[in-house]
Design a protein around this motif. Structure first.
Motif, PDB file in Angstrom:
ATOM      1  N   UNK A   5     -15.482  28.460 -33.844  1.00 57.78           N
ATOM      2  CA  UNK A   5     -16.740  28.985 -33.317  1.00 57.78           C
ATOM      3  C   UNK A   5     -17.698  27.874 -32.886  1.00 57.78           C
ATOM      4  N   UNK A   6     -17.172  26.668 -32.764  1.00 58.67           N
ATOM      5  CA  UNK A   6     -17.928  25.512 -32.273  1.00 58.67           C
ATOM      6  C   UNK A   6     -19.169  25.209 -33.130  1.00 58.67           C
ATOM      7  N   UNK A   7     -19.060  25.505 -34.426  1.00 56.47           N
ATOM      8  CA  UNK A   7     -20.077  25.087 -35.381  1.00 56.47           C
ATOM      9  C   UNK A   7     -19.732  23.686 -35.873  1.00 56.47           C
ATOM     10  N   UNK A   8     -20.743  22.915 -36.263  1.00 57.67           N
ATOM     11  CA  UNK A   8     -20.468  21.504 -36.566  1.00 57.67           C
ATOM     12  C   UNK A   8     -20.990  21.011 -37.910  1.00 57.67           C
ATOM     13  N   UNK A   9     -21.517  21.904 -38.748  1.00 56.68           N
ATOM     14  CA  UNK A   9     -21.975  21.515 -40.081  1.00 56.68           C
ATOM     15  C   UNK A   9     -21.453  22.524 -41.092  1.00 56.68           C
ATOM     16  N   UNK A  10     -20.780  22.029 -42.136  1.00 58.84           N
ATOM     17  CA  UNK A  10     -20.410  22.832 -43.295  1.00 58.84           C
ATOM     18  C   UNK A  10     -21.234  22.330 -44.474  1.00 58.84           C
ATOM     19  N   UNK A  11     -22.196  23.138 -44.895  1.00 60.20           N
ATOM     20  CA  UNK A  11     -23.066  22.812 -46.020  1.00 60.20           C
ATOM     21  C   UNK A  11     -22.420  23.400 -47.274  1.00 60.20           C
ATOM     22  N   UNK A  12     -21.918  22.536 -48.164  1.00 59.25           N
ATOM     23  CA  UNK A  12     -21.251  22.983 -49.383  1.00 59.25           C
ATOM     24  C   UNK A  12     -22.230  22.976 -50.548  1.00 59.25           C
ATOM     25  N   UNK A  13     -22.531  24.160 -51.057  1.00 56.38           N
ATOM     26  CA  UNK A  13     -23.407  24.313 -52.223  1.00 56.38           C
ATOM     27  C   UNK A  13     -22.535  24.165 -53.471  1.00 56.38           C
ATOM     28  N   UNK A  14     -22.565  22.973 -54.067  1.00 52.16           N
ATOM     29  CA  UNK A  14     -21.579  22.578 -55.071  1.00 52.16           C
ATOM     30  C   UNK A  14     -21.996  22.810 -56.514  1.00 52.16           C
ATOM     31  N   UNK A  15     -23.269  23.018 -56.776  1.00 50.42           N
ATOM     32  CA  UNK A  15     -23.722  23.163 -58.154  1.00 50.42           C
ATOM     33  C   UNK A  15     -24.766  24.262 -58.255  1.00 50.42           C
ATOM     34  N   UNK A  16     -24.760  24.954 -59.400  1.00 53.56           N
ATOM     35  CA  UNK A  16     -25.764  25.990 -59.636  1.00 53.56           C
ATOM     36  C   UNK A  16     -25.707  26.404 -61.097  1.00 53.56           C
ATOM     37  N   UNK A  17     -26.484  27.423 -61.449  1.00 54.85           N
ATOM     38  CA  UNK A  17     -26.499  27.910 -62.824  1.00 54.85           C
ATOM     39  C   UNK A  17     -25.124  28.391 -63.270  1.00 54.85           C
TER      40      UNK A  17
END
Length: 470
Positions: free
Chosen positions: A127-139
């Motif tokens: 889909x021609x997206x260029x950023x994968x933001x990985x949310x790696x930590x949480x409660x």
């Protein structure tokens, strides 16, 4: 234009000339500084195919457009097409509107395996997206290996159960859940994404959303901090003690992040901090300064605007609406627009009675297609501060890759066109027809279990699992 109406995102201009070229075919590539960054010109004739671009990303997107033009068969991993394949002749001139075209994937609440993350990366690239933001930590879980602090994953990477749906009662499923990425797993994800023109932006969320870390290392929090990884959804009252020793701990954590992730941008959270004090704001600012001192840029959620005077390189993720993004841009800070009301993919897709776990705002495919990333009233001289926009896949209620597919697609298809294509001139009916006729068959070929446009299939429903619509 005939033969080019299937493109998604829409090209800046497309001209069909008639005829077709057999596929696969040799492709000529020509470098030209006259083509904008990430843009391309694609010329297809009966005798040749030529791509003109100024960078590797432009070449990559031109090849992706070729794959779209070939048809759904080109999206399968093996050739199942009988007879010759062709691509229509013509010219496409194309470039993205925004430089930041992102999607957040929350792997902290519900862990996604490395293979699933790699697959998700492929879908972003398509889909021609260029950023994968990985949310790696949480409660609810810590997913990043930090060799210096092994208990973060030994203890913080699993919980004894999970809340089922969204409710106010004590019910849990009783099923242990966990997982984390080893350092080489993350390096592999980063390298795989880079080959597809995607930057992986890691997030370690502080000083709130830290129950998993506090369970592993209680000394980082207040005396009454929880002592188990959280099994609920929502906002936990546990927050870090913003002491110098805590700051040193997380500087060491971010040293590991910096060693693994080459991204210029590193996300540090800053959202939903119950009982936040001025000291917590100072804590965030010092972490941002630490990253900036190492040649990186901190990305924080829009609550960081209240932390104090932020270092100039800081980027704000405007999630609680558009006002914070407009305020940050006017103040000279760069912004990624990701307002909850418009681009949260975990929010319900319809008022359909069988919608699984309906939570949050109503965000249809048409709503996503109508979204405008530049906030209304933003001064002309601040518009360049909006780097782009980002869709968000928060995973509290997405406990399998099938559920991620259902929530994400086809709304992400609409979002991808919004952040790529020029502003204005959007025809929702035309887009919906193009989506139905051309793009959903591509998703079928890719094996994506998307939500059908007319409602969920029986096995996509979750009878009896409560939601909380807004």
């Amino acid at each position: 234009m005939p033969g080019f109406e299937s493109l998604l995102p829409r090209p800046v201009s497309a001209t069909a000339t008639g005829g077709s070229r057999p596929w696969p075919a040799e492709v000529e590539v020509e470098n030209s500084d006259a083509v904008p960054a990430e843009g391309y010109r694609l010329d297809i004739s009966e005798s040749r195919i030529r791509i003109t671009a100024s960078d590797d990303s432009g070449v990559r997107y031109a090849r992706e457009t070729l794959r779209q033009l070939v048809g759904p068969s080109a999206f399968r991993v093996a050739n199942v097409h009988s007879g010759p394949l062709t691509v229509p002749c013509g010219t496409v001139v194309d470039e993205p509107r925004f430089g930041w075209r992102g999607c957040l994937l929350d792997v902290a609440r519900n862990f996604r395996t490395k293979a699933e993350v790699l697959r998700f990366t492929d879908l972003l690239a398509a889909h021609k997206l260029n950023v994968l933001h990985l949310h790696l930590t949480d409660d609810q879980g810590w997913r990043l290996e930090v060799p210096r602090f092994p208990k973060l994953t030994e203890i913080g990477a699993w919980r004894r159960g999970s809340m089922v749906g969204r409710h106010d009662g004590p019910e849990r499923d009783g099923r242990p859940h966990g997982g984390f990425y080893r350092t080489d797993d993350l390096r592999e994800i980063v390298a795989y994404a880079a080959e597809r023109g995607i930057t992986v932006v890691p997030e370690v969320d502080v000083p709130g959303h830290v129950t998993a870390a506090l369970t592993a290392y209680p000394e980082l929090g207040a005396e009454n901090s929880a002592r188990e990884v959280w099994t609920s959804w929502g906002v936990n009252d546990d927050i870090l003690d913003p002491s110098e020793s805590t700051l040193e701990f997380f500087r060491a954590v971010f040293d590991e992040v910096l060693a693994v992730f080459p991204s210029e941008v590193i996300a540090i959270g800053g959202d939903e901090v119950p009982g936040a004090t001025e000291r917590h704001g100072t804590f965030l600012i010092k972490l941002a300064e630490y990253l900036h001192g190492h040649g990186r840029r901190a990305l924080g959620w829009d609550e960081m605007l209240d932390a104090g005077t932020l270092p100039a390189p800081t980027i704000i993720g405007s999630w609680r609406g558009e006002e914070a993004g407009a305020r940050a841009a006017a103040a000279g800070l760069d912004v990624v627009m990701c307002p909850e009301q418009y681009v949260y993919l975990n929010h319900r897709e319809s008022d359909h009675p069988d919608e699984p776990i309906p939570v949050g705002f109503l965000n249809t495919v048409e709503d996503f297609y109508a979204y405008e990333p530049l906030p209304p009233g933003l001064p002309e001289d601040a518009r360049h501060r909006v780097l782009g926009a980002q869709a968000q896949v928060w995973s509290e209620h997405l406990d399998s890759v099938r559920r991620v597919d259902y929530a994400t697609f086809p709304r992400l298809c609409a979002f991808s066109e919004v952040v790529w294509s020029p502003a204005g001139g959007r025809d929702t009916a035309e887009f919906t027809e193009r989506l139905r006729t051309h793009h959903l068959p591509r998703l079928d070929a890719l094996g994506v279990e998307y939500r059908p446009l007319d409602g969920p299939l029986p096995w996509q429903t979750r009878p009896g699992v409560p939601g909380r619509p807004l």
